[in-house]
Design a protein around this motif. Structure first.
Motif, PDB file in Angstrom:
ATOM      1  N   VAL A 101      13.435  -8.726  -5.688  1.00  0.00           N
ATOM      2  CA  VAL A 101      13.545  -7.803  -4.712  1.00  0.00           C
ATOM      3  C   VAL A 101      12.636  -6.577  -4.853  1.00  0.00           C
ATOM      4  O   VAL A 101      12.478  -5.421  -4.222  1.00  0.00           O
ATOM      5  CB  VAL A 101      15.061  -6.921  -4.905  1.00  0.00           C
ATOM      6  CG1 VAL A 101      16.140  -7.954  -4.329  1.00  0.00           C
ATOM      7  CG2 VAL A 101      15.237  -6.419  -6.212  1.00  0.00           C
TER       8      VAL A 101
ATOM      9  N   CYS B 157      11.712  -4.725  -7.565  1.00  0.00           N
ATOM     10  CA  CYS B 157      12.117  -3.128  -7.838  1.00  0.00           C
ATOM     11  C   CYS B 157      11.263  -2.699  -8.952  1.00  0.00           C
ATOM     12  O   CYS B 157      11.296  -1.566  -9.339  1.00  0.00           O
ATOM     13  CB  CYS B 157      13.540  -3.211  -8.366  1.00  0.00           C
ATOM     14  SG  CYS B 157      14.004  -4.225  -9.963  1.00  0.00           S
ATOM     15  N   TYR B 158      10.368  -3.471  -9.472  1.00  0.00           N
ATOM     16  CA  TYR B 158       9.573  -3.289 -10.493  1.00  0.00           C
ATOM     17  C   TYR B 158      10.096  -3.048 -11.895  1.00  0.00           C
ATOM     18  O   TYR B 158       9.530  -2.349 -12.739  1.00  0.00           O
ATOM     19  CB  TYR B 158       8.586  -2.005 -10.073  1.00  0.00           C
ATOM     20  CG  TYR B 158       7.613  -2.216  -8.958  1.00  0.00           C
ATOM     21  CD1 TYR B 158       8.096  -2.336  -7.523  1.00  0.00           C
ATOM     22  CD2 TYR B 158       6.327  -2.495  -9.127  1.00  0.00           C
ATOM     23  CE1 TYR B 158       7.208  -2.717  -6.728  1.00  0.00           C
ATOM     24  CE2 TYR B 158       5.434  -2.576  -8.122  1.00  0.00           C
ATOM     25  CZ  TYR B 158       6.000  -2.691  -6.846  1.00  0.00           C
ATOM     26  OH  TYR B 158       5.318  -2.789  -5.783  1.00  0.00           O
ATOM     27  N   MET B 159      11.449  -3.386 -11.992  1.00  0.00           N
ATOM     28  CA  MET B 159      12.076  -2.825 -13.344  1.00  0.00           C
ATOM     29  C   MET B 159      11.483  -3.734 -14.332  1.00  0.00           C
ATOM     30  O   MET B 159      11.512  -3.388 -15.667  1.00  0.00           O
ATOM     31  CB  MET B 159      13.713  -3.177 -13.218  1.00  0.00           C
ATOM     32  CG  MET B 159      14.288  -2.195 -12.413  1.00  0.00           C
ATOM     33  SD  MET B 159      14.275  -0.669 -13.463  1.00  0.00           S
ATOM     34  CE  MET B 159      13.781   0.444 -12.153  1.00  0.00           C
TER      35      MET B 159
ATOM     36  N   GLN C  52       8.389  -4.605 -14.844  1.00  0.00           N
ATOM     37  CA  GLN C  52       6.996  -3.925 -15.199  1.00  0.00           C
ATOM     38  C   GLN C  52       7.276  -2.868 -15.914  1.00  0.00           C
ATOM     39  O   GLN C  52       6.687  -2.494 -16.835  1.00  0.00           O
ATOM     40  CB  GLN C  52       6.244  -3.705 -13.890  1.00  0.00           C
ATOM     41  CG  GLN C  52       4.915  -3.374 -14.142  1.00  0.00           C
ATOM     42  CD  GLN C  52       4.234  -2.844 -12.802  1.00  0.00           C
ATOM     43  OE1 GLN C  52       4.944  -2.428 -11.797  1.00  0.00           O
ATOM     44  NE2 GLN C  52       3.082  -2.834 -12.992  1.00  0.00           N
ATOM     45  N   GLN C  53       8.718  -1.938 -15.658  1.00  0.00           N
ATOM     46  CA  GLN C  53       8.850  -0.859 -16.310  1.00  0.00           C
ATOM     47  C   GLN C  53       9.194  -1.114 -17.603  1.00  0.00           C
ATOM     48  O   GLN C  53       8.915  -0.579 -18.803  1.00  0.00           O
ATOM     49  CB  GLN C  53      10.094  -0.170 -15.499  1.00  0.00           C
ATOM     50  CG  GLN C  53       9.716   0.809 -14.520  1.00  0.00           C
ATOM     51  CD  GLN C  53       8.697   1.655 -14.985  1.00  0.00           C
ATOM     52  OE1 GLN C  53       7.581   1.447 -14.385  1.00  0.00           O
ATOM     53  NE2 GLN C  53       9.027   2.975 -15.358  1.00  0.00           N
TER      54      GLN C  53
ATOM     55  N   GLU D 147       3.671  -6.869  -5.406  1.00  0.00           N
ATOM     56  CA  GLU D 147       3.492  -6.128  -4.131  1.00  0.00           C
ATOM     57  C   GLU D 147       4.544  -6.623  -3.089  1.00  0.00           C
ATOM     58  O   GLU D 147       5.040  -7.804  -3.018  1.00  0.00           O
ATOM     59  CB  GLU D 147       1.899  -6.567  -3.721  1.00  0.00           C
ATOM     60  CG  GLU D 147       1.045  -5.610  -4.056  1.00  0.00           C
ATOM     61  CD  GLU D 147      -0.264  -6.123  -3.857  1.00  0.00           C
ATOM     62  OE1 GLU D 147      -0.582  -7.110  -2.927  1.00  0.00           O
ATOM     63  OE2 GLU D 147      -1.350  -5.721  -4.443  1.00  0.00           O
ATOM     64  N   ALA D 148       5.002  -5.512  -2.452  1.00  0.00           N
ATOM     65  CA  ALA D 148       5.811  -5.823  -1.269  1.00  0.00           C
ATOM     66  C   ALA D 148       5.535  -5.176  -0.052  1.00  0.00           C
ATOM     67  O   ALA D 148       4.608  -4.037   0.047  1.00  0.00           O
ATOM     68  CB  ALA D 148       7.218  -5.418  -1.779  1.00  0.00           C
ATOM     69  N   GLU D 149       5.968  -5.728   0.833  1.00  0.00           N
ATOM     70  CA  GLU D 149       5.713  -5.113   2.200  1.00  0.00           C
ATOM     71  C   GLU D 149       6.827  -4.845   3.099  1.00  0.00           C
ATOM     72  O   GLU D 149       7.838  -5.378   2.848  1.00  0.00           O
ATOM     73  CB  GLU D 149       4.785  -6.132   2.848  1.00  0.00           C
ATOM     74  CG  GLU D 149       5.302  -7.390   3.330  1.00  0.00           C
ATOM     75  CD  GLU D 149       4.373  -7.970   4.357  1.00  0.00           C
ATOM     76  OE1 GLU D 149       3.053  -7.577   4.559  1.00  0.00           O
ATOM     77  OE2 GLU D 149       4.693  -9.190   4.763  1.00  0.00           O
TER      78      GLU D 149
END
Lengths: 662, 200
Positions: free
Chosen positions: B88, B90-92, B94-95, B106-108
């Motif tokens: 989804v 949510c970049y978690m 990466q966090q 990347e999301a759009e």
């Protein structure tokens, strides 16, 4: 104001009697969690998150809604307060869907922050995510979205729309747990009274109201923030620019805690991407910027005394100084579009009053009791100025302030209708001048507590000079504060720096006579003030024309040389406007600043010795020029920038299609 | 100064010196292992199957109907078809990552207002296989599989993308989805293998 002594966490402090506990605690830098409180909004006391312990009452009280009394003893944090706050959060979380991974507020969400602080959260009711679904409310808008599930019922959005903006667009439907926030009319973009300021999104403590163009593209914590002053108009509102440093892209522009932003910055953040002129253009073929600069300086060197330079009132002071140094070095003739509207009005005003014109401050407007708007609808030309007409909530104010008496002298009321002003109709320009002459007979009791607001976009040339004189007369006889406000960001800075300049129609006449062969434009303001036919005629007569502009789709196509420059979030410098001299800072760094381009031109042109000797006196005579074009400024019009913004133009289209239907 | 400590060499008797008694004694372990069954494998010809919880190359689980309940809440904001990655964005991950720049996510926003993940790249050259991204994922999407042969001849072969991660995830679930997540052996078997623990 009478002062009382109270004790907060063992520290004794003396505060005015009308302060609340929260405001007193803020003086001691105590952190108290809140959802429904904002210092610019009236007290609501709905979220109960700011509970503190009162020792004398032996109970927890809400800090935001309790006024201090003498000898009050407060503990902002103890076990009981912690448990109570945790319980409030548990209650809020029973219905919150916890869709943070796709919610765009995640990272800057108050509920998320305090939920983590008072966590871990344990679901006290046997509810699954399937049970948490509330009735949905579709706003039918392209720009704002309401997700009913996430709402914590603080009603800050309704309050900000009523008390700060005054547009009264948002309302609550139903009661209690079933509250839905809804605009007055749907579809929201075309029918409702919404001004697209986006303040409801900024004050929302959770992700219940979202800005659709920002949705899903990125996450809040990946963006860098730069707080600067907005450059879309002369109001200089403090705004925060959220941008990606790596991609050099602006994702949104939002308000700071001052709650001052309008559709210009909020929707118009996309002007930085589309149709930008990065390099140079020569007869519509792309060339590198450095060779465009060389070509331009060659044109200046060939015939500097037959060259005119037209400055933009959107430039920063630094680039104005550079442009004036360039004109001084080469002997070019200087003019600007503000010689049409601002300078005549100020000249007339100063001639009549005999003293230098001083802008009234924000506090002068807030303190005033009566406001007279003359000419264009000020809520269209400077939307944020109209917030000040209403906003009077100051720290510790118990009684809601009285609304001001607002008068409007002009053609038709558009956005200012929200304050239902007394309308004195003036259809034509002559009619307006006549009405302003008889202003003291038409409106009773104009005194020191009155502010007369005049937007310089109303009249041009001789009429502007006349209205300046009339405003000066009123100032002399009534001592009323007069606010003559230009639309352009740095018009006052340009006016204060420009010493020897020509009236712009004089330059045009000289071009027609052949006395001027080259025209150098900075910015594209000229296209807003004259008819298109006249401009085409002028461009045909010129030998060389050049423009320094950020965009490649406007005057860059009709001139010989075009050089790409910077927009307001891309340059450092100072500007002078409604709030005085302000330092602005740049967010994007990949675009060469306008002042540096002008510096390069100065370095590459020859010094003309005749230019220094030239001490020709310029007679300023503000006359009416038949080819003036009156620009109808609406909420979505911000200089020559707004036509490049997709968001603003789509909104304009929706509004105009709606008005044509009827 | 470094102090050197000298150890006296043991003095050997004449018999010991002649018959290399110590030498033969030392060879005892070697000779014993010489007749044992080999425990190493001939790697490219024989390959061991690692345990299920092995931290190998990353993969994405697909939207296959076995999602956790948290995904149901998020699914209505997402444009995800069946058997596509259930990420989804949510970049978690990466966090949580100690080396966040190895991710490129990347999301759009689609015209219908839904979110679609366009890019999910991981540069495994920078990855230290700690598995924190797996713990952080709210929808049980990113996992670590039993595949370990991710060496490449060129640098671009070491970057994995959303599509091949989804394929890997589907094949991993098909191969080992039914296995228990963790293999427990009883205490007696453990004692037999590694001996008894003596508490004071």
């Amino acid at each position: 104001m009478e002062k009382v002594k109270i004790t907060i966490d063992g520290v004794q402090i003396e505060v005015p009697k009308n302060y609340t506990v929260l405001e007193a605690a803020k003086l001691l830098n105590k952190v108290i969690p809140t959802f429904c409180y904002h210092e610019k909004l009236p007290i609501f006391g709905g979220c109960r998150m700011c509970l503190v312990y009162d020792k004398k009452w032996n109970d927890t009280i809400i800090a935001c809604g309790t006024y201090v009394y003498d000898g009050m003893e407060i503990e902002t944090m103890n076990d009981r307060v912690f448990d109570d706050r945790k319980f409030i959060l548990e209650m809020l979380f029973t219905r919150h869907p916890l869709d943070c991974p796709t919610c765009d507020k995640a990272g800057e969400c108050d509920l998320q922050n305090w939920g983590t602080y008072y966590g871990p959260q344990i679901n006290v009711l046997p509810l699954t995510p399937y049970d948490k679904i509330r009735e949905e409310e579709d706003w039918q808008s392209k720009y704002f979205e309401f997700v009913s599930n996430r709402c914590v019922l603080c009603l800050k959005c309704v309050s900000v729309c009523e008390h700060v903006v005054g547009a009264n667009t948002l309302f609550q439907e139903e009661r209690g747990f079933e509250i839905l926030i809804s605009p007055d009319k749907k579809p929201m973009d075309s029918e409702s009274s919404c001004e697209m300021c986006g303040l409801c999104v900024d004050v929302c403590p959770v992700g219940a109201i979202l800005f659709k163009p920002f949705e899903h593209w990125t996450r809040a914590w990946l963006l860098k923030e730069k707080v600067t002053y907005c450059g879309m108009c002369s109001m200089q509102c403090p705004v925060a620019i959220d941008y990606d440093d790596k991609k050099q892209k602006i994702y949104r522009i939002r308000s700071t805690a001052d709650l001052m932003v309008c559709s210009g910055a909020y929707l118009g953040y996309d002007i930085f991407e589309k149709n930008r002129l990065k390099e140079g253009l020569h007869n519509n073929t792309q060339i590198p910027k450095i060779s465009a600069i060389q070509k331009l300086s060659k044109v200046i060197n060939e015939n500097p005394l037959k060259t005119a330079l037209i400055l933009s009132p959107y430039c920063t002071n630094e680039s104005i100084e550079n442009a004036l140094a360039l004109a001084e070095k080469t002997g070019m003739k200087v003019s600007s579009t503000i010689t049409l509207d601002l300078i005549p009005a100020i000249t007339g005003f100063e001639e009549e009053t005999g003293s230098e014109y001083v802008l009234p401050s924000e506090n002068d407007i807030k303190r005033s009791k009566k406001i007279i708007v003359i000419g264009d609808d000020i809520a269209n030309t400077q939307p944020v100025l109209s917030y000040i007409f209403k906003d009077n909530y100051e720290l510790g104010q118990i009684v809601p302030p009285k609304d001001k008496e607002i008068y409007f002298v002009g053609k038709e009321i558009d956005t200012l209708e929200k304050y239902s002003p007394t309308h004195i109709s003036a259809e034509t320009e002559d009619d307006l001048l006549e009405k302003v002459e008889n202003l003291e007979n038409l409106i009773p009791e104009i005194d020191e507590d009155t502010v007369i607001v005049y937007s310089t976009s109303t009249l041009k040339g001789e009429n502007a000079y006349k209205i300046g004189k009339l405003l000066g007369k009123i100032k002399n006889s009534t001592k009323a504060e007069t606010l003559i406000i230009p639309v352009e960001r740095n018009a006052y800075g340009l006016m204060n720096r420009m010493e020897k300049f020509y009236y712009l129609p004089d330059i045009f006449e000289k071009i027609e006579k052949g006395e001027i062969e080259n025209l150098i434009l900075i910015g594209e303001d000229i296209s807003l003030h004259f008819t298109e036919d006249k401009l085409n005629e002028i461009f045909l007569k010129l030998k060389n024309s050049a423009v320094i502009t950020p965009f490649n789709d406007g005057l860059a196509l009709s001139t010989n040389i075009a050089i790409g420059s910077s927009l307001w979030a891309e340059e450092d410098g100072t500007v002078e406007g409604f709030r005085g001299l302000k330092q602005i800072r740049k967010a994007l760094k990949n675009v060469e600043e306008e002042k540096d381009i002008l510096k390069k031109i100065i370095d590459s042109v020859k010094l003309i010795p005749e230019a220094l000797k030239n001490e020709e006196d310029i007679a300023l005579n503000f006359y009416n020029y038949p080819h003036f074009e009156k620009q109808e400024i609406k909420l979505w019009d911000f200089g020559y920038f707004s036509t490049r913004s997709d968001n603003l133009m789509n909104w304009k289209m929706q509004k105009t299609i709606k008005s044509e239907e009827f | 100064m470094v102090k050197v400590r000298y150890v006296e060499r043991p003095t050997l008797s004449t018999v010991e010196k002649i018959f290399f008694i110590d030498f033969v004694y030392g060879l005892k372990t070697t000779i014993r292992n010489f007749f044992r069954k080999t425990i190493t494998t001939i790697y490219p010809k024989e390959k061991l199957v690692p345990p299920k919880r092995f931290r190998g190359t990353h993969a994405h689980r697909a939207k296959d109907g076995n999602e956790p309940p948290s995904f149901v809440v998020l699914a209505k904001f997402m444009e995800i078809h069946d058997y596509e990655s259930r990420c989804v964005a949510c970049y978690m991950c990466q966090q949580a990552c100690p080396m966040p720049t190895l991710f490129k996510i990347e999301a759009e926003q689609l015209p219908n207002g839904k979110k679609r993940v366009t890019t999910f790249d991981m540069n495994l050259l920078n990855c230290l296989y700690c598995g924190l991204c797996v713990d952080a994922c709210p929808v049980d999407c990113i996992i670590m599989t039993d595949e370990f042969e991710n060496a490449g001849e060129r640098r671009n072969q070491c970057v994995i993308h959303k599509d091949d991660m989804t394929e890997r995830g589907i094949s991993f679930d098909r191969r080992r989805g039914n296995e228990p997540d963790r293999i427990w052996i009883d205490d007696k078997a453990r004692e037999k293998l590694w001996g008894q623990i003596e508490w004071t």
